[in-house]
Design an enzyme around this catalytic site. Structure first.
Site, PDB file in Angstrom:
ATOM      1  CB  SER A  27      -0.872   0.062   1.256  1.00 21.43           C
ATOM      2  OG  SER A  27      -1.672  -1.062   1.352  1.00 21.43           O
ATOM      3  CG  HIS A  58      -2.556  -2.027  -3.386  1.00 24.62           C
ATOM      4  ND1 HIS A  58      -1.575  -2.969  -3.346  1.00 24.62           N
ATOM      5  CD2 HIS A  58      -2.913  -1.810  -2.114  1.00 24.62           C
ATOM      6  CE1 HIS A  58      -1.359  -3.321  -2.099  1.00 24.62           C
ATOM      7  NE2 HIS A  58      -2.158  -2.635  -1.326  1.00 24.62           N
ATOM      8  CG  HIS A  80      -4.977  -7.425  -0.375  1.00 21.79           C
ATOM      9  ND1 HIS A  80      -4.965  -6.457  -1.350  1.00 21.79           N
ATOM     10  CD2 HIS A  80      -3.935  -7.168   0.444  1.00 21.79           C
ATOM     11  CE1 HIS A  80      -3.933  -5.642  -1.131  1.00 21.79           C
ATOM     12  NE2 HIS A  80      -3.294  -6.041  -0.052  1.00 21.79           N
ATOM     13  CE1 TYR A  82      -8.764  -5.478   0.824  1.00 25.68           C
ATOM     14  CE2 TYR A  82      -6.963  -6.366   2.135  1.00 25.68           C
ATOM     15  CZ  TYR A  82      -7.462  -5.402   1.264  1.00 25.68           C
ATOM     16  OH  TYR A  82      -6.650  -4.387   0.847  1.00 25.68           O
ATOM     17  CD  GLU A  83      -7.975  -6.604  -3.569  1.00 23.28           C
ATOM     18  OE1 GLU A  83      -8.207  -5.940  -4.580  1.00 23.28           O
ATOM     19  OE2 GLU A  83      -6.850  -7.053  -3.301  1.00 23.28           O
ATOM     20  CB  ALA A 110       0.629  -0.950   4.999  1.00 17.13           C
ATOM     21  CG  MET A 208      -5.758  -7.216   6.599  1.00 14.37           C
ATOM     22  SD  MET A 208      -7.027  -6.031   6.099  1.00 14.37           S
ATOM     23  CE  MET A 208      -7.310  -5.145   7.647  1.00 14.37           C
ATOM     24  CB  SER A 209      -1.002  -8.595   2.212  1.00 18.06           C
ATOM     25  OG  SER A 209       0.065  -7.891   2.812  1.00 18.06           O
ATOM     26  CG  ASN A 232      -2.247   1.235  11.650  1.00 18.09           C
ATOM     27  OD1 ASN A 232      -1.969   0.847  10.507  1.00 18.09           O
ATOM     28  ND2 ASN A 232      -2.861   0.472  12.527  1.00 18.09           N
ATOM     29  CG  HIS A 244      -7.186   2.483   3.462  1.00 16.06           C
ATOM     30  ND1 HIS A 244      -6.225   1.492   3.608  1.00 16.06           N
ATOM     31  CD2 HIS A 244      -7.197   2.794   2.142  1.00 16.06           C
ATOM     32  CE1 HIS A 244      -5.700   1.224   2.419  1.00 16.06           C
ATOM     33  NE2 HIS A 244      -6.264   2.001   1.516  1.00 16.06           N
TER      34      HIS A 244
HETATM   35  N1  HPA Z   1      -4.375  -4.151  10.903  1.00 18.37           N
HETATM   36  C1  HPA Z   1      -4.375  -4.950   9.826  1.00 18.37           C
HETATM   37  N2  HPA Z   1      -3.806  -4.613   8.676  1.00 18.37           N
HETATM   38  C2  HPA Z   1      -3.201  -3.418   8.608  1.00 18.37           C
HETATM   39  C3  HPA Z   1      -3.157  -2.534   9.691  1.00 18.37           C
HETATM   40  C4  HPA Z   1      -3.788  -2.924  10.911  1.00 18.37           C
HETATM   41  O1  HPA Z   1      -3.792  -2.211  11.926  1.00 18.37           O
HETATM   42  N3  HPA Z   1      -2.474  -1.422   9.282  1.00 18.37           N
HETATM   43  C5  HPA Z   1      -2.115  -1.650   7.994  1.00 18.37           C
HETATM   44  N4  HPA Z   1      -2.542  -2.848   7.577  1.00 18.37           N
END
Ligand code: HPA
Length: 272
Positions: A27, A58, A80, A82-83, A110, A208-209, A232, A244
């Site tokens: 990302s 992306h 991903h 989740y997509e 990320a 998530m990847s 974060n 996001h």
């Molecule tokens: N959680 C899951 N996936 C992420 C996060 C998070 O806090 N930050 C960036 N990708």
């Protein structure tokens, strides 16, 4: 002809050079491709069977280029789970890279910081992972020509590559932490209780990847290096919500540092 074979045949026609290294850009990190010279870009939608990235932040392009004397393919944008992609689709690009002759796979992503010693913007070398996605891209019949039925995952993130990464980061005075990445399905961010659970089971990062790609790369016998950017702190650590936008903003802020690290590191890995 299988789908991967068709894709590889297409890429062999499109790409004037076939490198041994590929880099997946997470990302907001697509700018790395701007550091390359002699580039040939191929939009994902032009590549047969290639999943398109629908995630915001992306890009969706394969870029062949040179970094000094090093040839590499950058995959700017990934698919991903989740997509809605299946594990096979989410790792299709890694399969294709393997068939194209890529031996080294470098991944960036990320991630949320679970380890309280991290802060927003920390770069973390992934030393190991915990797969909590509820799926595995190797489920189903095994193609013994690609790799073993039960691949070993005890050194999924190449130890020597990590050693070189730490050396290069130190030379450049870039702080590079090291930690365990827990992969969840998403797309909702975690709850504070889930983050406490992840910390208790030994996770330093959450995202998530990456994990499906690392599994397939190991199955195919590739060497893997992965770096997370803590965009974060994970849920419940700071008194604020996770958005996001924050993830993309931090990605953009550390991008130059990550580019500096990768530019020095990748040629050294090729020699490793
Ligand atoms: N959680 C899951 N996936 C992420 C996060 C998070 O806090 N930050 C960036 N990708």
């Amino acid at each position: 002809m299988t789908a991967v074979e068709e894709t590889v045949a297409y890429l062999r026609r499109r790409l004037p050079r076939l490198p041994r290294m590929a880099l997946v850009l997470g990302s907001g990190l697509g700018v790395f491709a701007e550091s390359l010279s002699d580039t040939v870009g191929v939009p994902y939608e032009e590549i047969p069977n290639w999943p398109r990235s629908t995630a915001i932040g992306h890009d969706g392009r394969l870029i062949l280029g040179r970094l000094g004397s090093l040839e590499l393919i950058c995959l700017s944008g990934r698919a991903h789970l989740y997509e809605g992609y299946t594990p096979a689709q989410a790792t299709f690009s890694v399969r294709a890279m393997g068939k194209l002759g890529v031996h080294s796979l470098i991944l960036t992503n990320a991630a949320g910081g679970v380890n309280l010693a991290y802060e927003q913007g920390t770069l973390v070398l992934i030393s190991d992972h915990i797969n909590l996605q509820g799926s595995n891209p190797l489920v189903g019949p095994n193609d013994d020509a690609l790799g073993p039925r039960f691949p070993d995952m005890s050194a999924a993130y190449d130890e020597h590559y990590r050693h070189v990464a730490k050396l290069v980061a130190a030379e450049l005075h870039i702080t590079l932490a090291e930690g365990v990445y827990a992969a969840l399905l998403g797309p909702s961010y975690e709850t504070p209780a889930e983050i406490r659970y992840l910390r208790a089971i030994g996770a330093d990062l959450v995202g998530m990847s990456t994990v499906p790609e690392v599994i397939v790369a190991n199955h195919a016998g590739m060497k893997v290096l992965a770096i997370s950017c803590v965009t974060n702190m994970a849920a419940g650590i700071l008194p604020q919500k996770i958005t996001h936008e924050e993830v993309l903003e931090t990605g953009a802020a550390v991008r130059d540092t990550l580019v500096r690290l990768l530019k020095e590191l990748l040629p050294r890995l090729e020699a490793a």
